[in-house]
Each structure stands twice: as C-alpha cells, then as structure tokens.
Design an enzyme around this catalytic site. Sequence first.
Site, PDB file in Angstrom:
ATOM      1  CG  HIS A   1      -2.519  -4.178  46.796  1.00 10.46           C
ATOM      2  ND1 HIS A   1      -1.275  -3.777  46.338  1.00 10.46           N
ATOM      3  CD2 HIS A   1      -3.325  -3.087  46.730  1.00 10.46           C
ATOM      4  CE1 HIS A   1      -1.338  -2.494  45.996  1.00 10.46           C
ATOM      5  NE2 HIS A   1      -2.558  -2.055  46.226  1.00 10.46           N
TER       6      HIS A   1
ATOM      7  CG  HIS B   1      -1.029   1.470  46.897  1.00  9.22           C
ATOM      8  ND1 HIS B   1      -2.104   1.383  46.033  1.00  9.22           N
ATOM      9  CD2 HIS B   1      -0.415   2.646  46.587  1.00  9.22           C
ATOM     10  CE1 HIS B   1      -2.137   2.448  45.254  1.00  9.22           C
ATOM     11  NE2 HIS B   1      -1.127   3.229  45.585  1.00  9.22           N
TER      12      HIS B   1
ATOM     13  CG  ASP C   1      -5.412  -0.547  48.069  1.00  7.11           C
ATOM     14  OD1 ASP C   1      -4.442  -0.142  47.398  1.00  7.11           O
ATOM     15  OD2 ASP C   1      -6.182  -1.440  47.673  1.00  7.11           O
TER      16      ASP C   1
ATOM     17  CG  MET D   1      -2.692   4.306  40.989  1.00  8.82           C
ATOM     18  SD  MET D   1      -3.255   2.923  42.011  1.00  8.82           S
ATOM     19  CE  MET D   1      -5.047   3.128  41.965  1.00  8.82           C
TER      20      MET D   1
ATOM     21  CG  MET E   1      -6.928   4.669  50.566  1.00 10.87           C
ATOM     22  SD  MET E   1      -8.501   4.551  49.678  1.00 10.87           S
ATOM     23  CE  MET E   1      -8.220   3.053  48.714  1.00 10.87           C
TER      24      MET E   1
ATOM     25  CB  SER F   1      -6.982  -4.977  46.807  1.00  9.91           C
ATOM     26  OG  SER F   1      -7.298  -3.883  47.659  1.00  9.91           O
TER      27      SER F   1
ATOM     28  CG  MET G   1      -3.159   5.255  47.425  1.00  9.35           C
ATOM     29  SD  MET G   1      -4.697   4.569  46.774  1.00  9.35           S
ATOM     30  CE  MET G   1      -4.729   3.023  47.682  1.00  9.35           C
TER      31      MET G   1
ATOM     32  CG  ASP H   1      -4.346  -0.992  42.669  1.00  9.45           C
ATOM     33  OD1 ASP H   1      -5.493  -1.446  42.516  1.00  9.45           O
ATOM     34  OD2 ASP H   1      -3.945  -0.497  43.737  1.00  9.45           O
TER      35      ASP H   1
END
Length: 216
Positions: free
Chosen positions: A32, A65, A34, A136, A36, A7, A67, A174
Amino acid sequence: MGIIAPSILSADFTKLRDELNNIEQAGADWIHIDVMDGQFVPNITYGPIIVDACKRASNLVLDVHLMIETPDALIPEFAKAGADYISVHQEACPHLHRSLQLIKSLGVKAGVALNPATPLSTIEYVIDQLDFVLLMSVNPGFGGQKFIPSCIEKIKALSALLAKHHSDAIIQVDGGVNMDTIKIVSNAGATSFVAGSAIFNTEDYKQTILALRQNM
C-alpha cells in the site's frame, strides 16, 4: 483469506528494497503506497518515482492511494510507474465517474476512498465502476492513528450496499488496523487490510502478518 497490504508509510526508507523484500517473504499480499500532496492532507510523502522503485524491487501488487487534489492530472503517471490498483478520494474528485474511467482506461483497477465523515451515498451511482472501496478508519494524513470505532457500522453498511448492487468490489480498510481491531473489521465485512506501524514497527514481519491473519 483476507488481503494484507502493509503501508510503506511506516517503512524504513533508508533500506526500502530490504523492507519490500522482507514483507514479501513474510507473506504480504499487496504493497500500500500512500501518496500525499500537502494540500488534500497536511502531509507530503512521495510520487510516481517511488511506485516505479517498488515495481522494480518487488513482485507484490502495488496499491496506490492518492490523497491528493486534482488526481486526474497524475493518474497516468502512477499507472505508467506500475500501479496495479489506484484509489482516488471522492472528496477530491468533482467528476468522480470520469476519474474512475481514466484509471480503468489505463488498465489499472479503480477504487474510491472515503474519509470517515463522508457518507456512502456519494458513491452509490458509480458502484458499477469500482473494483474496490477504501474506507478510511482514521482521518487521512498521518500513520499510527487510533481506529475510529464508528467506522465499523460504515463497513457493514458498505457491505450491504455492494450486495444490493451485486458488486464484488473489495472492501479495504485503512487506519488503525492492528491485532486488536482486525477481527472486528473483518467481521464487519472488510476483505483488504492496510496496516503500517502494526507491521513495520515489529521485529518479525512474518510472525506479525501470520498473527493478523489468525486474528481475522
């Protein structure tokens, strides 16, 4: 052999291209990413521009991913930027089937992410749409958190649920995945492992990734 997905949340962004090249040469399988928004989770990271930069800087699979709230509004932008896999949170998608159809219509592999307290029953009726499920094992929003042990039983239950539906969806985990936890996660049925600080906070990425594989 499991999929190692470092990540970049834990990478040094002052030298992102070097970080990407180093993890690729070290034997990583996916990157990966992330995403957000400061709303769905209390942190803000980055958007499609970073996915585009990763696409141009690396040959690795890009695993995005989301979020974020209202992910449908941005899924096309992330697909255009070069995402190979996109996961959306069940908790953020009131029309989950529609969101998954949108991802797949753009030629991208589709996944659902579940927070630690979200039951597997919430995805049972979309399993036929899933290329992967992201469980998660920490509460989302920040890197470096400790693994939540109760997630092991959830991984086992997901493995059984996928088998029941004759699904070959990847089980991705994750949160808190490191040398100490990757074996129990793998034994429970996971096949894709997101690791951030466990890789990027070490001196030798190649040796770390090799050790993670040996510990599976």
